[in-house]
Scaffold this motif. Structure first.
Motif, PDB file in Angstrom:
ATOM      1  N   GLU A 117       1.137   6.236   4.840  1.00 19.34           N
ATOM      2  CA  GLU A 117       1.545   7.479   4.191  1.00 19.34           C
ATOM      3  C   GLU A 117       2.598   7.183   3.127  1.00 19.34           C
ATOM      4  O   GLU A 117       3.430   6.285   3.323  1.00 19.34           O
ATOM      5  N   PRO A 118       2.561   7.913   2.007  1.00 19.86           N
ATOM      6  CA  PRO A 118       1.596   8.956   1.692  1.00 19.86           C
ATOM      7  C   PRO A 118       0.219   8.352   1.398  1.00 19.86           C
ATOM      8  O   PRO A 118       0.122   7.190   1.008  1.00 19.86           O
ATOM      9  N   HIS A 119      -0.796   9.166   1.576  1.00 15.68           N
ATOM     10  CA  HIS A 119      -2.153   8.745   1.236  1.00 15.68           C
ATOM     11  C   HIS A 119      -2.552   9.408  -0.071  1.00 15.68           C
ATOM     12  O   HIS A 119      -2.421  10.611  -0.227  1.00 15.68           O
ATOM     13  N   SER A 120      -3.010   8.586  -1.031  1.00 13.78           N
ATOM     14  CA  SER A 120      -3.445   9.103  -2.327  1.00 13.78           C
ATOM     15  C   SER A 120      -4.958   8.887  -2.430  1.00 13.78           C
ATOM     16  O   SER A 120      -5.417   7.762  -2.661  1.00 13.78           O
ATOM     17  N   PRO A 121      -5.761   9.917  -2.239  1.00 10.24           N
ATOM     18  CA  PRO A 121      -7.213   9.758  -2.097  1.00 10.24           C
ATOM     19  C   PRO A 121      -7.912   9.050  -3.252  1.00 10.24           C
ATOM     20  O   PRO A 121      -8.857   8.303  -3.045  1.00 10.24           O
ATOM     21  N   GLY A 122      -7.465   9.255  -4.489  1.00  5.84           N
ATOM     22  CA  GLY A 122      -8.174   8.661  -5.626  1.00  5.84           C
ATOM     23  C   GLY A 122      -7.766   7.240  -5.948  1.00  5.84           C
ATOM     24  O   GLY A 122      -8.388   6.582  -6.786  1.00  5.84           O
ATOM     25  N   THR A 131       2.780   5.817  -3.186  1.00  3.08           N
ATOM     26  CA  THR A 131       3.928   6.633  -3.583  1.00  3.08           C
ATOM     27  C   THR A 131       3.981   6.796  -5.095  1.00  3.08           C
ATOM     28  O   THR A 131       4.134   7.910  -5.623  1.00  3.08           O
ATOM     29  N   VAL A 132       3.828   5.681  -5.825  1.00  2.00           N
ATOM     30  CA  VAL A 132       3.885   5.743  -7.288  1.00  2.00           C
ATOM     31  C   VAL A 132       2.677   6.487  -7.841  1.00  2.00           C
ATOM     32  O   VAL A 132       2.786   7.223  -8.831  1.00  2.00           O
ATOM     33  N   ASP A 133       1.522   6.334  -7.206  1.00  2.00           N
ATOM     34  CA  ASP A 133       0.348   7.053  -7.680  1.00  2.00           C
ATOM     35  C   ASP A 133       0.562   8.559  -7.584  1.00  2.00           C
ATOM     36  O   ASP A 133       0.194   9.317  -8.496  1.00  2.00           O
ATOM     37  N   ALA A 185       0.831  -1.208   0.000  1.00  2.00           N
ATOM     38  CA  ALA A 185       0.000   0.000   0.000  1.00  2.00           C
ATOM     39  C   ALA A 185       0.861   1.252   0.000  1.00  2.00           C
ATOM     40  O   ALA A 185       0.532   2.242  -0.673  1.00  2.00           O
ATOM     41  N   GLU A 186       1.963   1.230   0.738  1.00  2.00           N
ATOM     42  CA  GLU A 186       2.886   2.377   0.743  1.00  2.00           C
ATOM     43  C   GLU A 186       3.483   2.603  -0.641  1.00  2.00           C
ATOM     44  O   GLU A 186       3.548   3.741  -1.137  1.00  2.00           O
ATOM     45  N   GLY A 213      -7.151   4.336   3.540  1.00  2.00           N
ATOM     46  CA  GLY A 213      -6.831   5.222   4.654  1.00  2.00           C
ATOM     47  C   GLY A 213      -7.329   4.757   6.000  1.00  2.00           C
ATOM     48  O   GLY A 213      -7.277   5.517   6.985  1.00  2.00           O
ATOM     49  N   ILE A 214      -7.821   3.507   6.090  1.00  2.00           N
ATOM     50  CA  ILE A 214      -8.226   2.968   7.390  1.00  2.00           C
ATOM     51  C   ILE A 214      -6.983   2.804   8.253  1.00  2.00           C
ATOM     52  O   ILE A 214      -5.937   2.352   7.766  1.00  2.00           O
TER      53      ILE A 214
END
Length: 329
Positions: free
Chosen positions: A159-164, A87-89, A82-83, A139-140
Motif C-alpha cells: 500500500e498504497p496500490h496504484s492500479p495503472g 506512492t509517487v505514481d 514498490a511502496e 497487488g499480489i
C-alpha cells in the motif's frame, strides 16, 4: 517524444544541481515533451534517488510523464521500492514510468560490504528480482496476514496500490535475453544507445533484433511499447561556442562506436549532432527507429544548463516536427 537527463551536481552545492534538474523537467513540459526521464547514479555526483526527485517533479508539473532510465535493482529491496513507486505514481496522478534493470551493482566487490554486509554472497541479482517487484506492484499479496490488530489495520498487499502502474513498468535491456524476458513478462522495453554485440557488430541491426524479439514474446505483439534512447544534439540555434563544444564531445566518443567494447562486447551508437533536418534524415534511415513509436533522447552528461535549454528547444521546435511529432497541449 521525451528526453533523459543524468542530473549532475557539484558536491559542494548539491541543492543547486537537483533544482536545475527539476527546472529542466518543468521546462520540458512547457515545450510540450511527452515524457522526462532521469538516470540513476550511486556514489557519484548524479541522481542517487530518482524516485524522490520525481516525487518533487510531480508537484512542479501537471502533464508530462516521469520516468526512470533505469533503476538498477541490485541496489533495491523490491517490496520497499514498490511502496515508493506506488506512492509517487499516486502523487503524480498516474504519470510515473519506472524503468528498471538487473545484475550486480556497479563495482560490487568494493561496495557489497556497505550495501549487503550480511547477505552479499547470497543476494539474487537475476530477473527474479524484477519478477518480485512486478508482483508487488500488481497487488499480489506480500503476506498472509490481513485484518485489525489493536487499533491498526493491515493489508496483504503493498500500500498504497496504484492500479495503472503495472502497465507502465519498463525494463531497460541491452541483450536479446533481456528483450525476450521483458516481452514474456508483459513489461515495456527501453532500448538505448548501448547494446551487446551478440549476433553482429552492426548497432542498428542488433537493436532492431531486440525490438522484434521483445514484441514477438509480448502478449500485445506489435503494439507492445518500446522506447529508443539515443544521444541527439540538434544545433539549429546553437552558438558558435556550442557548435565547437558539441562537435568535440561527439568526436571524443566516436572511437568506442567502431568495435565492441570490453568483456561484455558492448556496442555504442554514434551521437547524432547537426541541424535538425539532417538528424531527422539519419533517424528515418535508422533500422530500429523505423519500428518504434516512442523516443527518449538523452542529454549529454556534462553539458551546462544553457546547453540543455538550447538542445531541448531545438528538439521540440525543429527536430520533433521534422519527425512528425507535435508538442502536447
Amino acid at each position: 517524444m521525451g528526453f533523459l537527463t543524468i542530473g549532475l551536481f557539484d558536491p559542494a552545492a548539491p541543492l543547486e544541481g537537483h533544482k536545475s534538474t527539476l527546472d529542466i523537467i518543468q521546462f520540458g513540459e512547457q515545450l510540450g515533451f511527452d515524457s522526462a526521464w532521469v538516470r540513476h547514479r550511486h556514489l557519484q555526483y548524479g541522481i542517487s534517488s530518482p524516485v524522490a526527485v520525481l516525487a518533487a517533479a510531480s508537484q512542479r508539473t501537471s502533464r508530462i510523464e516521469l520516468g526512470t532510465a533505469v533503476i538498477p535493482l541490485g541496489w533495491e529491496n523490491p517490496l520497499r521500492l514498490a511502496e515508493d513507486l506506488a506512492t509517487v505514481d499516486i502523487l503524480s496522478g498516474g504519470r510515473l514510468n519506472p524503468g528498471v534493470s538487473v545484475g550486480p551493482p556497479m563495482r560490487y566487490e568494493q561496495v557489497k560490504q556497505a550495501l549487503y554486509p550480511d547477505t552479499a554472497d547470497r543476494e539474487d541479482f537475476s530477473y527474479d528480482r524484477v519478477r518480485r517487484l512486478l508482483e508487488f506492484v500488481r497487488g499480489i499479496p506480500a503476506t498472509e496476514f490481513q485484518g485489525t490488530e489493536g487499533f491498526e489495520e493491515f493489508s496483504r498487499r503493498v500500500e498504497p496500490h496504484s492500479p495503472g502502474l503495472a502497465q507502465r513498468m519498463w525494463y531497460g535491456g541491452a541483450s536479446l535475453a533481456s528483450a525476450r524476458w521483458a516481452g514474456a513478462h508483459g513489461m515495456n522495453f527501453l532500448t538505448s544507445s548501448v547494446v551487446k554485440a551478440e549476433e553482429s557488430q552492426d548497432f542498428e541491426q542488433i537493436q532492431l533484433s531486440h525490438v522484434r524479439a521483445f514484441r514477438a514474446h509480448h502478449p500485445d505483439g506489435d503494439r507492445a511499447r518500446v522506447s529508443q534512447g539515443l544521444v541527439v544534439i540538434p544545433t539549429d540555434s546553437a552558438t558558435a561556442a556550442q557548435h565547437t563544444k558539441y562537435a568535440d564531445y561527439a568526436r571524443m566518443r566516436t572511437p568506442r562506436t567502431a568495435t565492441p567494447q570490453g568483456p561484455a562486447r558492448m556496442m555504442f551508437s554514434p551521437d547524432l549532432v547537426g541541424p535538425a533536418e539532417e538528424i531527422a534524415e539519419r533517424l528515418h534511415a535508422h533500422a530500429a527507429f523505423r519500428e518504434i513509436d516512442e523516443v527518449a533522447f538523452a542529454l549529454p552528461f556534462t553539458f551546462a544548463r544553457e546547453d540543455y535549454v538550447q538542445i531541448l528547444t531545438d528538439i521540440a521546435t525543429k527536430l520533433g516536427p521534422a519527425l512528425g511529432w507535435h508538442p502536447a497541449n
